[in-house]
Design a protein around this motif. Sequence first.
Motif, short mmCIF file in Angstrom:
data_model
loop_
_atom_site.label_atom_id
_atom_site.label_comp_id
_atom_site.label_asym_id
_atom_site.label_seq_id
_atom_site.Cartn_x
_atom_site.Cartn_y
_atom_site.Cartn_z
N SER A 24 65.31 -29.05 -8.51
CA SER A 24 66.36 -29.97 -8.93
C SER A 24 66.24 -30.40 -10.39
O SER A 24 67.19 -30.96 -10.94
CB SER A 24 66.34 -31.22 -8.04
OG SER A 24 66.50 -30.88 -6.69
N SER A 25 65.09 -30.15 -11.01
CA SER A 25 64.82 -30.69 -12.35
C SER A 25 65.56 -29.98 -13.47
O SER A 25 65.72 -30.51 -14.57
CB SER A 25 63.32 -30.62 -12.64
OG SER A 25 62.91 -29.27 -12.82
N GLY A 26 65.97 -28.72 -13.22
CA GLY A 26 66.60 -27.92 -14.27
C GLY A 26 65.63 -27.06 -15.04
O GLY A 26 66.05 -26.24 -15.88
N VAL A 27 64.33 -27.20 -14.80
CA VAL A 27 63.33 -26.46 -15.58
C VAL A 27 63.46 -24.95 -15.36
O VAL A 27 63.10 -24.16 -16.26
CB VAL A 27 61.90 -26.94 -15.22
CG1 VAL A 27 61.53 -26.56 -13.81
CG2 VAL A 27 60.88 -26.40 -16.22
N ILE A 44 56.08 -20.76 -12.18
CA ILE A 44 55.86 -19.72 -13.18
C ILE A 44 57.09 -19.67 -14.09
O ILE A 44 58.17 -19.28 -13.66
CB ILE A 44 55.63 -18.34 -12.54
CG1 ILE A 44 54.46 -18.39 -11.55
CG2 ILE A 44 55.38 -17.28 -13.61
CD1 ILE A 44 54.26 -17.10 -10.77
N LEU A 45 56.91 -20.09 -15.34
CA LEU A 45 57.99 -20.04 -16.32
C LEU A 45 57.82 -18.80 -17.19
O LEU A 45 56.70 -18.35 -17.46
CB LEU A 45 57.98 -21.30 -17.18
CG LEU A 45 58.30 -22.60 -16.44
CD1 LEU A 45 58.21 -23.79 -17.39
CD2 LEU A 45 59.68 -22.54 -15.78
N LYS A 46 58.93 -18.25 -17.62
CA LYS A 46 58.94 -17.01 -18.39
C LYS A 46 58.03 -17.12 -19.61
O LYS A 46 58.14 -18.05 -20.41
CB LYS A 46 60.38 -16.71 -18.82
CG LYS A 46 60.58 -15.39 -19.52
CD LYS A 46 62.06 -15.02 -19.60
CE LYS A 46 62.90 -16.13 -20.20
NZ LYS A 46 64.32 -15.73 -20.30
N GLY A 67 65.23 -18.89 -11.24
CA GLY A 67 66.28 -19.16 -12.20
C GLY A 67 66.11 -18.27 -13.41
O GLY A 67 65.22 -17.41 -13.45
N ASP A 68 66.92 -18.47 -14.43
CA ASP A 68 66.82 -17.65 -15.63
C ASP A 68 65.51 -17.88 -16.38
O ASP A 68 65.06 -17.01 -17.14
CB ASP A 68 67.99 -17.94 -16.57
CG ASP A 68 69.30 -17.40 -16.05
OD1 ASP A 68 69.28 -16.64 -15.06
OD2 ASP A 68 70.36 -17.76 -16.61
N ASN A 69 64.89 -19.05 -16.18
CA ASN A 69 63.69 -19.40 -16.95
C ASN A 69 62.39 -19.24 -16.18
O ASN A 69 61.32 -19.35 -16.78
CB ASN A 69 63.78 -20.85 -17.43
CG ASN A 69 64.95 -21.09 -18.35
OD1 ASN A 69 65.45 -20.15 -18.96
ND2 ASN A 69 65.38 -22.34 -18.45
N GLY A 70 62.45 -19.02 -14.87
CA GLY A 70 61.21 -18.92 -14.12
C GLY A 70 61.45 -19.07 -12.63
O GLY A 70 62.59 -19.04 -12.15
N CYS A 71 60.34 -19.23 -11.89
CA CYS A 71 60.45 -19.36 -10.44
C CYS A 71 59.43 -20.36 -9.92
O CYS A 71 58.42 -20.67 -10.58
CB CYS A 71 60.26 -18.01 -9.75
SG CYS A 71 58.58 -17.36 -9.83
#
Length: 327
Positions: free
Chosen positions: A138-141, A263-265, A246-250
């Motif tokens: 929910s954070s958008g990260v 895990i962020l890109k 998401g586009d930035n990570g999982c």
Amino acid sequence: MAIRIGLIGAGRMGANTHAPAITVREDVVISAVYDPLPAAAQVVRDKYQATICESAEALAARADVDAVMICSPTYTHIEGIRATAKTGKPIFCEKPLCRSLAEADEILKLLKGYQAPVTVGFVRRFGAGQQKFYEIVSSGVLGPLRIATAEMMLGVYKRQEGDWFADFALSGGMILDMFIHHFDLFNWSFGMPQRVYAQGTLLSRKQPEPADYVSGTMTFRNGVICNLSGGWLRFGRSNNYMDVYGDNGCVSYKWGAPNVTLILKGQEPVVYETPEPLPVFQAEDNVWLDAILGKGKVKVTLEDGVNAVKVALALIESAQSNRVIEL
């Protein structure tokens, strides 16, 4: 003064799970119990000095019952809800709320404008790891959300013919009984799906022993595509994972594990430790009990319970008809 609970269903979820979870509190007692199996009801009577009742109606109507917990088999939940709705007393109903859309509609009508706290037993919402998972989603990260997965392969299924749990008409199988946890969790994060498709064995009696498997896809109105894979199997590995990409990570979580992994890109994995402050069923029950005392509101609503049933039944319809089902 203690909250006096009437317990409908004295089996695994009633006597073995919720009864000990609520009676750790000094302000709760179990005053009455109903179970069609006399031996099961007797266990609760002996342990908690509860009065044995002859029916759900008799239990709900008792003057020494302030609130009702419905922990009976899925196909009998409607009986406890009907009985308690007549009294206006608080209701806790184990998941799934009911077995059919007709029952869901009836429950909504029975409890429209109901004043006492009503909740449905989606215990996973109360786990520390699951709450951290939801917070990250929910954070958008993760950026725009694209993909979700849920895998629940359970290789320890023991039920046999003659057990209601192995009867698809009564239990709804893996889709309604177990994956309904995930339907609630994904609804919590994404809202209701737009369409679903599934293939499954649906506890087919063509098998030598009862077993179940489902593979499905849910497409949400926000564009997230979710893949489901799970089974009640009699051997093999067991696992219980959820992921959201998401586009930035999982973010990934295994139910019951004391941590959640983000895990962020382009970055190293971040592991968040998530110890449970309370046993999860106790945490779940406390919210309902506190709501009865006027200390906050329930976190899982009747509508949440109905919506999860609608998703499950749509997937069952898809598996039976080999069609995509629009919700």
